[in-house]
Design an enzyme around this catalytic site. Structure first.
Site, PDB file in Angstrom:
ATOM      1  N   GLY A   1       0.800  -1.222   0.000  1.00  0.00           N
ATOM      2  CA  GLY A   1       0.000   0.000   0.000  1.00  0.00           C
ATOM      3  C   GLY A   1       0.828   1.265   0.000  1.00  0.00           C
ATOM      4  O   GLY A   1       1.868   1.350  -0.655  1.00  0.00           O
TER       5      GLY A   1
ATOM      6  N   ASP B   1       1.213  -6.455 -15.212  1.00  0.00           N
ATOM      7  CA  ASP B   1       2.414  -5.661 -15.530  1.00  0.00           C
ATOM      8  C   ASP B   1       2.414  -4.450 -14.590  1.00  0.00           C
ATOM      9  O   ASP B   1       1.478  -3.652 -14.613  1.00  0.00           O
ATOM     10  CB  ASP B   1       2.326  -5.217 -17.002  1.00  0.00           C
ATOM     11  CG  ASP B   1       3.531  -4.395 -17.460  1.00  0.00           C
ATOM     12  OD1 ASP B   1       4.416  -4.126 -16.627  1.00  0.00           O
ATOM     13  OD2 ASP B   1       3.567  -4.028 -18.643  1.00  0.00           O
TER      14      ASP B   1
ATOM     15  N   ASP C   1       3.311   5.815 -11.758  1.00  0.00           N
ATOM     16  CA  ASP C   1       2.907   7.023 -12.502  1.00  0.00           C
ATOM     17  C   ASP C   1       1.398   7.230 -12.417  1.00  0.00           C
ATOM     18  O   ASP C   1       0.920   8.365 -12.302  1.00  0.00           O
ATOM     19  CB  ASP C   1       3.324   6.904 -13.976  1.00  0.00           C
ATOM     20  CG  ASP C   1       4.817   6.740 -14.128  1.00  0.00           C
ATOM     21  OD1 ASP C   1       5.560   7.274 -13.279  1.00  0.00           O
ATOM     22  OD2 ASP C   1       5.245   6.079 -15.088  1.00  0.00           O
TER      23      ASP C   1
HETATM   24  O1  RIB Z   1       7.324   4.419 -14.857  1.00  0.00           O
HETATM   25  C1  RIB Z   1       7.244   3.686 -16.035  1.00  0.00           C
HETATM   26  C2  RIB Z   1       7.972   4.400 -17.127  1.00  0.00           C
HETATM   27  O2  RIB Z   1       9.329   4.489 -16.770  1.00  0.00           O
HETATM   28  C3  RIB Z   1       7.941   3.704 -18.456  1.00  0.00           C
HETATM   29  O3  RIB Z   1       6.855   4.083 -19.261  1.00  0.00           O
HETATM   30  C4  RIB Z   1       9.293   4.034 -19.046  1.00  0.00           C
HETATM   31  O4  RIB Z   1       9.242   4.858 -20.161  1.00  0.00           O
HETATM   32  C5  RIB Z   1      10.091   4.689 -17.924  1.00  0.00           C
HETATM   33  O5  RIB Z   1      10.173   6.023 -18.095  1.00  0.00           O
END
Ligand code: RIB
Length: 298
Positions: free
Chosen positions: A217, A238, A244
């Protein structure tokens, strides 16, 4: 709603399905190769936009990067600050194992061709109510932090990929650190999540630190208050771009005026949906998908 300026990378991700990560001196054959849009910057801009945020992406691509700019624009991201430079678009080689873990090799290319005059130009339309987010796949990060701070903007920093030089950045300007255990450990010299958060609070008392812990978490130190949120259980396909997705959703929620607790919950849900799918940007869910996902906290 605050506007978000994302100064970030745009990469072509070459993703190889492997039985295990290749070791020193070893050659292995991959089972498949897929090509995805990626880059921590591009992924975060898409996550912010899919969460409903108002985001402008600033960065650079080469002549081969036009499709990525179109893709961001189609997501509703303001692409006025993406330059085309004389360097190839950044790319990555990503190995993904059967259990969804990844390791990434980055060639920064155009992402590290930003100039100080470019940074000056992109800040012009933004003011103190706005937020800037940066990762560490572009150059000029310390300069951009100083410029943002001069303008009174709030800075979110995702110190990924971590490099020792980050310790010399003007991190006292940062309002939100969003990092994982490796990055948090490197910044603080600590290993345990509690110790990382305590030390971050001592070193950067004006910042909120959000520490993502994968299947354990997330923990957050918000002005001395420790907040925890569990990860949601999904079948892992994946893990690329899970961080992000989390960062984009968290910031978009905060920019929209949501409290930290709720923002952490929404971001955790979005990240869980993203790990159940393959690819980077391709795996990021829309806000409707996140809200309608029936997920159980692990
Ligand atoms: O966090 C994932 C990303 O890290 C990928 O898309 C790759 O491009 C790297 O920048």
């Amino acid at each position: 709603m605050a506007k978000i300026l994302n100064i970030g990378s745009i990469n072509i991700d070459y993703v190889y399905a492997v039985s295990h990560f290749v070791k020193a001196g070893e050659t292995i054959a991959s089972n498949t190769r897929q090509i995805f849009a990626g880059g921590k910057g591009l992924n975060q801009s898409i996550a912010i936009a899919r969460c409903g945020g108002d985001v402008a992406h600033a960065g650079a691509v080469g002549d081969d990067g036009e499709d990525f700019v179109k893709m961001l624009a189609a997501e509703g991201v303001d692409t006025s600050f993406i330059d085309t430079v004389k360097a190839p678009t950044g790319h990555t080689i990503i190995q993904v194992t059967g259990d969804g873990q990844n390791c990434i090799l980055l060639y920064p290319g155009a992402n590290r061709e930003l100039s100080e005059s470019f940074i000056d130009r992109i800040f012009a339309p933004f003011g103190k109510d706005d937020i800037v987010v940066m990762q560490n796949e572009t150059n000029c990060v310390p300069y951009a932090m100083r410029r943002a701070s001069d303008k009174g903007m709030r800075i979110a920093f995702n110190p990924s990929p971590f490099e020792p030089g980050i310790g010399g950045y003007p991190l006292e300007c940062v309002s939100w650190f969003i990092l994982n255990e490796i990055e948090g450990g490197s910044l603080t010299g600590k290993e345990r999540p509690d110790d990382i958060l305590t030390t971050m609070g001592e070193k950067y008392p004006n910042a909120v630190t959000v520490l993502t812990l994968g299947e354990d978490g997330v923990m957050c130190n918000a002005n001395g208050k420790i907040i925890r949120h569990g990860a949601y259980k999904v079948q892992v396909a994946d893990t690329t771009a899970a961080g992000d997705t989390f960062t984009g959703y968290f910031l978009s929620s905060i920019a929209g005026g949501m409290e930290i607790e709720e923002s952490l919950m929404l971001a955790s849900k979005a990240a869980a949906v993203s790990v159940s799918r393959k690819g980077a940007a391709a795996s990021i869910p829309s806000i409707n998908e996140v809200r309608s996902a029936h997920l159980v906290e692990g």
